[in-house]
Scaffold this motif. Structure first.
Motif, PDB file in Angstrom:
ATOM      1  N   GLN A  65      -3.904  11.426  -1.039  1.00 21.85           N
ATOM      2  CA  GLN A  65      -3.535   9.792  -1.367  1.00 21.85           C
ATOM      3  C   GLN A  65      -2.289   9.462  -1.297  1.00 21.85           C
ATOM      4  O   GLN A  65      -1.872   8.379  -0.877  1.00 21.85           O
ATOM      5  N   MET A  66      -1.191  10.382  -1.823  1.00 19.95           N
ATOM      6  CA  MET A  66       0.039  10.172  -1.777  1.00 19.95           C
ATOM      7  C   MET A  66       0.536  10.170  -0.411  1.00 19.95           C
ATOM      8  O   MET A  66       1.615   9.237  -0.212  1.00 19.95           O
ATOM      9  N   ILE A  67       0.142  11.073   0.392  1.00 19.87           N
ATOM     10  CA  ILE A  67       0.671  11.046   1.775  1.00 19.87           C
ATOM     11  C   ILE A  67      -0.035   9.784   2.658  1.00 19.87           C
ATOM     12  O   ILE A  67       0.734   9.095   3.112  1.00 19.87           O
ATOM     13  N   ALA A  68      -0.920   9.273   2.384  1.00 17.06           N
ATOM     14  CA  ALA A  68      -1.577   8.376   2.890  1.00 17.06           C
ATOM     15  C   ALA A  68      -0.923   6.732   2.481  1.00 17.06           C
ATOM     16  O   ALA A  68      -0.448   5.968   3.262  1.00 17.06           O
ATOM     17  N   GLY A  69      -0.526   6.771   1.387  1.00 19.45           N
ATOM     18  CA  GLY A  69       0.539   5.670   0.957  1.00 19.45           C
ATOM     19  C   GLY A  69       1.795   5.859   1.508  1.00 19.45           C
ATOM     20  O   GLY A  69       2.356   4.740   1.850  1.00 19.45           O
ATOM     21  N   HIS A  70       2.255   7.139   1.563  1.00 22.99           N
ATOM     22  CA  HIS A  70       3.739   6.983   2.285  1.00 22.99           C
ATOM     23  C   HIS A  70       3.599   6.718   3.700  1.00 22.99           C
ATOM     24  O   HIS A  70       4.347   6.072   4.394  1.00 22.99           O
ATOM     25  N   ASP A  71       2.270   7.196   4.341  1.00 24.76           N
ATOM     26  CA  ASP A  71       2.088   6.614   5.616  1.00 24.76           C
ATOM     27  C   ASP A  71       2.033   5.261   5.848  1.00 24.76           C
ATOM     28  O   ASP A  71       2.720   4.641   6.766  1.00 24.76           O
ATOM     29  N   LEU A  72       1.523   4.726   4.911  1.00 23.31           N
ATOM     30  CA  LEU A  72       1.214   2.864   5.095  1.00 23.31           C
ATOM     31  C   LEU A  72       2.680   2.520   4.812  1.00 23.31           C
ATOM     32  O   LEU A  72       2.983   1.366   5.563  1.00 23.31           O
ATOM     33  N   LEU A  73       3.411   2.787   4.116  1.00 24.25           N
ATOM     34  CA  LEU A  73       4.947   2.405   3.894  1.00 24.25           C
ATOM     35  C   LEU A  73       5.735   2.480   4.982  1.00 24.25           C
ATOM     36  O   LEU A  73       6.236   1.592   5.437  1.00 24.25           O
ATOM     37  N   HIS A  74       5.382   3.669   5.838  1.00 28.81           N
ATOM     38  CA  HIS A  74       6.474   3.788   7.244  1.00 28.81           C
ATOM     39  C   HIS A  74       5.805   3.055   8.108  1.00 28.81           C
ATOM     40  O   HIS A  74       6.421   2.603   8.987  1.00 28.81           O
ATOM     41  N   ARG A  75       4.372   2.785   8.116  1.00 27.69           N
ATOM     42  CA  ARG A  75       3.805   1.928   9.222  1.00 27.69           C
ATOM     43  C   ARG A  75       4.254   0.588   9.282  1.00 27.69           C
ATOM     44  O   ARG A  75       4.514  -0.089  10.177  1.00 27.69           O
ATOM     45  N   ASN A  76       4.295   0.144   8.070  1.00 30.69           N
ATOM     46  CA  ASN A  76       4.771  -1.400   7.679  1.00 30.69           C
ATOM     47  C   ASN A  76       6.295  -1.506   7.755  1.00 30.69           C
ATOM     48  O   ASN A  76       6.419  -2.471   8.606  1.00 30.69           O
ATOM     49  N   GLN A  77       7.011  -0.240   7.768  1.00 26.64           N
ATOM     50  CA  GLN A  77       8.416  -0.470   8.016  1.00 26.64           C
ATOM     51  C   GLN A  77       8.929  -0.532   9.515  1.00 26.64           C
ATOM     52  O   GLN A  77       9.509  -1.257  10.088  1.00 26.64           O
ATOM     53  N   ILE A  78       7.742   0.206  10.427  1.00 21.92           N
ATOM     54  CA  ILE A  78       7.952   0.306  11.814  1.00 21.92           C
ATOM     55  C   ILE A  78       7.557  -0.934  12.211  1.00 21.92           C
ATOM     56  O   ILE A  78       8.274  -1.751  13.229  1.00 21.92           O
ATOM     57  N   LYS A  79       6.476  -1.619  11.835  1.00 19.38           N
ATOM     58  CA  LYS A  79       6.070  -2.984  12.145  1.00 19.38           C
ATOM     59  C   LYS A  79       7.245  -3.998  11.862  1.00 19.38           C
ATOM     60  O   LYS A  79       7.575  -4.902  12.999  1.00 19.38           O
ATOM     61  N   ARG A  80       7.956  -3.951  10.774  1.00 21.15           N
ATOM     62  CA  ARG A  80       8.965  -4.871  10.460  1.00 21.15           C
ATOM     63  C   ARG A  80      10.192  -4.647  11.340  1.00 21.15           C
ATOM     64  O   ARG A  80      10.546  -5.784  11.869  1.00 21.15           O
ATOM     65  N   ILE A  81      10.629  -3.594  11.688  1.00 20.84           N
ATOM     66  CA  ILE A  81      11.627  -3.221  12.773  1.00 20.84           C
ATOM     67  C   ILE A  81      11.446  -3.664  14.034  1.00 20.84           C
ATOM     68  O   ILE A  81      12.178  -4.350  14.750  1.00 20.84           O
ATOM     69  N   LYS A  82      10.154  -3.446  14.622  1.00 14.72           N
ATOM     70  CA  LYS A  82       9.728  -3.932  15.737  1.00 14.72           C
ATOM     71  C   LYS A  82       9.909  -5.285  15.954  1.00 14.72           C
ATOM     72  O   LYS A  82      10.239  -6.047  16.905  1.00 14.72           O
ATOM     73  N   ARG A  83       9.149  -6.149  14.901  1.00 17.04           N
ATOM     74  CA  ARG A  83       9.428  -7.514  14.738  1.00 17.04           C
ATOM     75  C   ARG A  83      10.652  -8.101  14.833  1.00 17.04           C
ATOM     76  O   ARG A  83      11.032  -8.780  15.714  1.00 17.04           O
ATOM     77  N   ALA A  84      11.507  -7.601  13.937  1.00 15.57           N
ATOM     78  CA  ALA A  84      12.993  -7.944  14.242  1.00 15.57           C
ATOM     79  C   ALA A  84      13.656  -7.714  15.549  1.00 15.57           C
ATOM     80  O   ALA A  84      14.461  -8.525  15.832  1.00 15.57           O
ATOM     81  N   HIS A  85      13.100  -6.888  16.387  1.00 14.71           N
ATOM     82  CA  HIS A  85      13.809  -6.498  17.490  1.00 14.71           C
ATOM     83  C   HIS A  85      12.987  -7.257  18.880  1.00 14.71           C
ATOM     84  O   HIS A  85      13.236  -6.924  20.027  1.00 14.71           O
ATOM     85  N   GLY A  86      12.078  -7.914  18.419  1.00 18.15           N
ATOM     86  CA  GLY A  86      10.901  -8.822  19.319  1.00 18.15           C
ATOM     87  C   GLY A  86      10.162  -7.812  20.185  1.00 18.15           C
ATOM     88  O   GLY A  86       9.925  -7.976  21.209  1.00 18.15           O
ATOM     89  N   VAL A  87       9.626  -6.699  19.507  1.00 19.73           N
ATOM     90  CA  VAL A  87       8.965  -5.731  20.126  1.00 19.73           C
ATOM     91  C   VAL A  87       7.494  -5.626  19.642  1.00 19.73           C
ATOM     92  O   VAL A  87       7.614  -5.807  18.342  1.00 19.73           O
ATOM     93  N   ASP A  88       6.479  -5.733  20.516  1.00 19.39           N
ATOM     94  CA  ASP A  88       5.225  -5.767  19.888  1.00 19.39           C
ATOM     95  C   ASP A  88       4.597  -4.342  19.779  1.00 19.39           C
ATOM     96  O   ASP A  88       4.739  -3.404  20.364  1.00 19.39           O
TER      97      ASP A  88
END
Length: 88
Positions: A65-88
């Motif tokens: 459960q802790m790893i899954a939560g950590h995974d979601l945090l990183h997935r959201n972080q990746i989405k924010r970074i990609k959005r900031a750089h105009g990458v889908d």
């Protein structure tokens, strides 16, 4: 089970110098392998416990459960970074 210094870990692996595509590919492979292993565990195996040096007793289920939560945090972080750089 030993905790780690996340910043020291990432610095030692030179994450900032790696290729994004390679890092994402590695993440996909490791995530798939971990999910396959965890899905194969039965309830008894999921309740097996170890003792974390900072948090105390933890079951495999709790760590999952802790790893899954950590995974979601990183997935959201990746989405924010990609959005900031105009990458889908």
């Amino acid at each position: 089970i030993f905790g780690i210094d996340q910043d020291l870990w990432s610095h030692g692996l030179n994450y900032n110098q790696g290729e994004l595509a390679e890092a994402l590919g590695l993440l996909r492979v490791l995530r798939a392998a971990n999910l396959k292993m965890l899905r194969a565990l039965n309830d008894e195996q999921m309740e097996r416990r170890g003792v974390h040096n900072e948090r105390g007793p933890e079951s495999v289920r709790k760590m999952m459960q802790m790893i899954a939560g950590h995974d979601l945090l990183h997935r959201n972080q990746i989405k924010r970074i990609k959005r900031a750089h105009g990458v889908d």
